[in-house]
Design a protein around this motif. Structure first.
Motif, PDB file in Angstrom:
ATOM      1  N   ILE A  81       0.852  -1.191   0.000  1.00  5.73           N
ATOM      2  CA  ILE A  81       0.000   0.000   0.000  1.00  5.73           C
ATOM      3  C   ILE A  81       0.882   1.233   0.000  1.00  5.73           C
ATOM      4  CG2 ILE A  81      -1.871  -1.187   1.212  1.00  5.73           C
ATOM      5  CD1 ILE A  81      -0.969   0.209   3.747  1.00  5.73           C
ATOM      6  N   ASP A  82       0.327   2.338  -0.527  1.00  6.97           N
ATOM      7  CA  ASP A  82       1.075   3.595  -0.508  1.00  6.97           C
ATOM      8  C   ASP A  82       0.779   4.362   0.761  1.00  6.97           C
ATOM      9  OD1 ASP A  82      -1.455   4.616  -0.779  1.00  6.97           O
ATOM     10  OD2 ASP A  82      -1.223   5.131  -2.915  1.00  6.97           O
ATOM     11  N   THR A  83       1.275   5.561   0.867  1.00  4.16           N
ATOM     12  CA  THR A  83       1.128   6.340   2.102  1.00  4.16           C
ATOM     13  C   THR A  83      -0.307   6.755   2.364  1.00  4.16           C
ATOM     14  OG1 THR A  83       1.707   8.328   0.836  1.00  4.16           O
ATOM     15  CG2 THR A  83       3.495   7.195   2.029  1.00  4.16           C
ATOM     16  N   SER A  84      -1.168   6.700   1.344  1.00  5.57           N
ATOM     17  CA  SER A  84      -2.582   7.033   1.558  1.00  5.57           C
ATOM     18  C   SER A  84      -3.410   5.827   1.941  1.00  5.57           C
ATOM     19  CB  SER A  84      -3.150   7.661   0.283  1.00  5.57           C
ATOM     20  OG  SER A  84      -3.163   6.702  -0.780  1.00  5.57           O
ATOM     21  N   GLY A  85      -2.805   4.620   1.918  1.00  5.85           N
ATOM     22  CA  GLY A  85      -3.516   3.403   2.269  1.00  5.85           C
ATOM     23  C   GLY A  85      -4.074   2.678   1.078  1.00  5.85           C
ATOM     24  N   ALA A  86      -3.898   3.192  -0.122  1.00  2.72           N
ATOM     25  CA  ALA A  86      -4.391   2.528  -1.318  1.00  2.72           C
ATOM     26  C   ALA A  86      -3.484   1.368  -1.678  1.00  2.72           C
ATOM     27  CB  ALA A  86      -4.465   3.514  -2.475  1.00  2.72           C
ATOM     28  N   VAL A  87      -4.098   0.307  -2.232  1.00  5.45           N
ATOM     29  CA  VAL A  87      -3.356  -0.891  -2.615  1.00  5.45           C
ATOM     30  C   VAL A  87      -2.652  -0.648  -3.943  1.00  5.45           C
ATOM     31  CG1 VAL A  87      -3.512  -3.326  -3.189  1.00  5.45           C
ATOM     32  CG2 VAL A  87      -4.961  -2.376  -1.398  1.00  5.45           C
ATOM     33  N   LEU A  88      -1.309  -0.805  -3.906  1.00  6.83           N
ATOM     34  CA  LEU A  88      -0.530  -0.661  -5.119  1.00  6.83           C
ATOM     35  C   LEU A  88      -0.349  -2.001  -5.806  1.00  6.83           C
ATOM     36  CD1 LEU A  88       2.259   1.800  -3.880  1.00  6.83           C
ATOM     37  CD2 LEU A  88       0.188   2.347  -5.181  1.00  6.83           C
ATOM     38  N   LEU A  89       0.002  -3.029  -5.037  1.00  6.37           N
ATOM     39  CA  LEU A  89       0.238  -4.354  -5.578  1.00  6.37           C
ATOM     40  C   LEU A  89      -0.385  -5.387  -4.660  1.00  6.37           C
ATOM     41  CD1 LEU A  89       4.024  -4.022  -6.540  1.00  6.37           C
ATOM     42  CD2 LEU A  89       2.060  -3.900  -8.110  1.00  6.37           C
ATOM     43  N   GLY A  90      -0.741  -6.561  -5.247  1.00  8.75           N
ATOM     44  CA  GLY A  90      -1.295  -7.640  -4.460  1.00  8.75           C
ATOM     45  C   GLY A  90      -2.780  -7.847  -4.733  1.00  8.75           C
ATOM     46  N   PRO A  91      -3.392  -8.895  -4.131  1.00  8.95           N
ATOM     47  CA  PRO A  91      -4.827  -9.188  -4.340  1.00  8.95           C
ATOM     48  C   PRO A  91      -5.689  -8.166  -3.595  1.00  8.95           C
ATOM     49  CG  PRO A  91      -3.897 -10.717  -2.751  1.00  8.95           C
ATOM     50  CD  PRO A  91      -2.757  -9.901  -3.256  1.00  8.95           C
ATOM     51  N   ALA A  92      -6.046  -7.099  -4.266  1.00  4.25           N
ATOM     52  CA  ALA A  92      -6.712  -5.970  -3.617  1.00  4.25           C
ATOM     53  C   ALA A  92      -8.053  -6.368  -3.004  1.00  4.25           C
ATOM     54  CB  ALA A  92      -6.905  -4.839  -4.633  1.00  4.25           C
ATOM     55  N   ASP A  93      -8.855  -7.140  -3.760  1.00  2.00           N
ATOM     56  CA  ASP A  93     -10.190  -7.490  -3.262  1.00  2.00           C
ATOM     57  C   ASP A  93     -10.099  -8.305  -1.958  1.00  2.00           C
ATOM     58  OD1 ASP A  93     -11.254  -6.171  -5.389  1.00  2.00           O
ATOM     59  OD2 ASP A  93     -11.540  -7.996  -6.608  1.00  2.00           O
ATOM     60  N   ALA A  94      -9.239  -9.324  -1.941  1.00  2.00           N
ATOM     61  CA  ALA A  94      -9.100 -10.160  -0.750  1.00  2.00           C
ATOM     62  C   ALA A  94      -8.550  -9.360   0.423  1.00  2.00           C
ATOM     63  CB  ALA A  94      -8.189 -11.359  -1.046  1.00  2.00           C
ATOM     64  N   TYR A  95      -7.596  -8.456   0.111  1.00  2.00           N
ATOM     65  CA  TYR A  95      -7.018  -7.648   1.179  1.00  2.00           C
ATOM     66  C   TYR A  95      -8.076  -6.727   1.779  1.00  2.00           C
ATOM     67  CZ  TYR A  95      -4.380  -3.938   3.438  1.00  2.00           C
ATOM     68  OH  TYR A  95      -3.933  -2.998   4.338  1.00  2.00           O
ATOM     69  N   GLN A  96      -8.824  -6.029   0.937  1.00  3.21           N
ATOM     70  CA  GLN A  96      -9.811  -5.073   1.440  1.00  3.21           C
ATOM     71  C   GLN A  96     -10.934  -5.780   2.202  1.00  3.21           C
ATOM     72  OE1 GLN A  96     -10.923  -2.971  -2.121  1.00  3.21           O
ATOM     73  NE2 GLN A  96      -9.074  -1.664  -2.098  1.00  3.21           N
TER      74      GLN A  96
END
Length: 471
Positions: A81-96
């Motif tokens: 994730i970046d400094t704003s908390g957005a997912v840059l890389l990885g399984p975004a749906d499962a993570y969120q």
């Protein structure tokens, strides 16, 4: 000796297991969780190192594939994730999806983006359902550009902890089962003579001095106690037998000389002059001899009745059925009235010698000693555990200060010195009633016809007979 060692060592083993079992089970849980945390920490450390290189070179395809493959292989969402908390890389749906269920995630991510490795959020207790969140900053200090975050489901780890706890509990139960297996026969072996000794003392309290304790069973201390108890009871029984034998023998041996003396005195009657003082002396001597004979008869009767010390159940209706007609005849002859008010169905423990003979004595006292005009016999159940039978009259009565003395042997009221009697009747009745677990009380009786006070009431209190006891 072996049984004593088992009784001591087995409880100590159980206490040791109990003392060590809880800390040991906690240690097992903590070790499992720490091992899981260290593994996740190594994983995010590696990914953070790869992410720093990938971000600096712009080549992120390999890292994306590795993060996706890690999620597919282990089922653990991992994301950069970046400094704003957005997912840059990885399984975004499962993570969120996993992130929405973890309240501690924002705190841990914020600490990681600030350049610090935060403490884990997990709770090691198996009944907790929170996940393990581990975050590692990408970059250092003021150059942090993001963070690698993993959210690990700990249900499998908690299941493993529960299994291990169950094994420890099973191991802890083994000494307890061993204790039960040993303590049950040992306690029965120890308590059996105690129960027999308790039963023996109960029988002795009822007046049976022939009962002895079992001196051959149980630990040596209890056997020694039983032998001492039996020795004591032998001495008590022998003393009681000697006392009764002395009273009986003395009464029997005195009877013949006393009878001969009375015959000799009565043979002097034809030789007395009517105008002399000899007639008066003769009458006094004959009266005294008769009183001594009555005394000897009472002592013999007392010795015989005291040899019978076992109470037995009886129906009060049956006792009265054999006595009431005789009592009515006696009271009618003396110009007195008798009232009997006894409810049916009362069952009690009868004193040694019979309840009927005790009631005969109480009725006789009311007729001979009180100058009563009315005698009343009543009965009733007290508090459910006793039956009360009362013989009341409206005669002279006995002063309150004299009632306790009236139950002592050979005591006679000053008003009754010229009335035939020995002073033993009430005392023997009180003793026999007491041997059955009851009590004889002297209380205020019926009101006198002239209103000058009250007569006397002899109240017999006896235990209710057990329902299972045969009559």
């Amino acid at each position: 000796m072996h049984r004593r060692l088992l009784v001591v060592l087995v409880p100590l083993a159980v206490l040791l297991v109990a003392a060590l079992g809880v800390p040991l089970s906690i240690t097992v849980a903590e070790r499992e969780m720490q091992e899981t945390y260290v593994n996740r920490l190594n994983d995010v450390g590696r990914f953070a190192s790869l992410a720093e290189t990938a971000l600096s070179t712009g080549r992120t395809e390999a890292l994306q594939q590795e993060l996706t493959r890690y999620h597919e292989l282990y089922g653990i969402p991992v994301a950069l994730i970046d400094t704003s908390g957005a997912v840059l890389l990885g399984p975004a749906d499962a993570y969120q999806k996993a992130a929405r269920a973890e309240a501690a995630l924002p705190r841990i991510v914020t600490a990681a983006l600030a350049g610090a490795r935060s403490e884990p959020s997990w709770e090691w207790a198996p009944w907790d359902d929170s996940a393990l969140v581990v975050a590692e900053p990408v970059g250092r200090d003021s150059e942090v550009v993001g963070a690698v975050v993993t959210i690990s489901d700990l249900s499998r780890t908690r299941e493993l902890i529960l299994v291990r706890w169950a094994r420890l509990a099973g191991l802890g139960l083994l000494p307890l089962l061993a204790l039960t297996a040993v303590a049950w026969p040992v306690s029965a072996w120890v308590l059996r003579p105690v129960r027999k000794l308790d039963a023996a003392t109960s029988r002795i309290s009822e007046g049976d001095l022939t009962i002895r304790a079992d001196a051959e069973a149980g630990p040596i201390e209890l056997r020694r106690l039983a032998r001492s108890f039996n020795t004591m009871m032998d001495a008590v029984e022998n003393a009681a037998q000697r006392q009764r034998a002395f009273v009986s023998d003395a009464s029997h041996q005195l009877r013949n000389p006393l009878t001969s003396l009375r015959l000799a005195v009565e043979s002097l009657a034809p030789h007395l002059r009517a105008d002399g003082d000899g007639q008066q002396v003769y009458d006094v001597a004959v009266d005294e001899l008769k009183a001594m004979q009555r005394m000897l008869n009472s002592l013999q009767a007392s010795a015989r009745m005291e040899s019978l010390r076992t109470a037995s159940p009886v129906d009060l209706d049956e006792v009265l059925a054999t006595r009431v007609d005789r009592w009515r005849a006696l009271t009618a002859t003396a110009g007195q009235t008798l009232t009997v008010d006894v409810p049916p169905g009362l069952r009690l423990l009868e004193p040694p010698g019979g309840l009927g003979s005790i009631l005969d004595e109480l009725i006789s006292n009311a007729l001979r000693l009180s100058d009563a005009q009315a005698v009343e016999v009543t009965a009733g159940a007290g508090d459910g555990a006793v039956v009360t039978v009362a013989v009341r009259d409206d005669g002279q009565g006995i002063d309150v200060s004299e009632r306790a003395q009236a139950l002592q042997r050979f005591w006679r009221s000053p008003r009754h010195q010229n009335v035939s009697g020995t002073g033993l009747g009430l005392a023997i009745c009180a003793d026999l009633i007491g041997s059955a677990g009851g009590e004889l009380r002297l209380e205020e009786g019926l009101p006198r016809p002239d209103g000058s006070g009250h007569g006397l009431a002899a109240v017999v209190v006896l235990p209710v007979a057990p329902a299972s006891a045969p009559v």
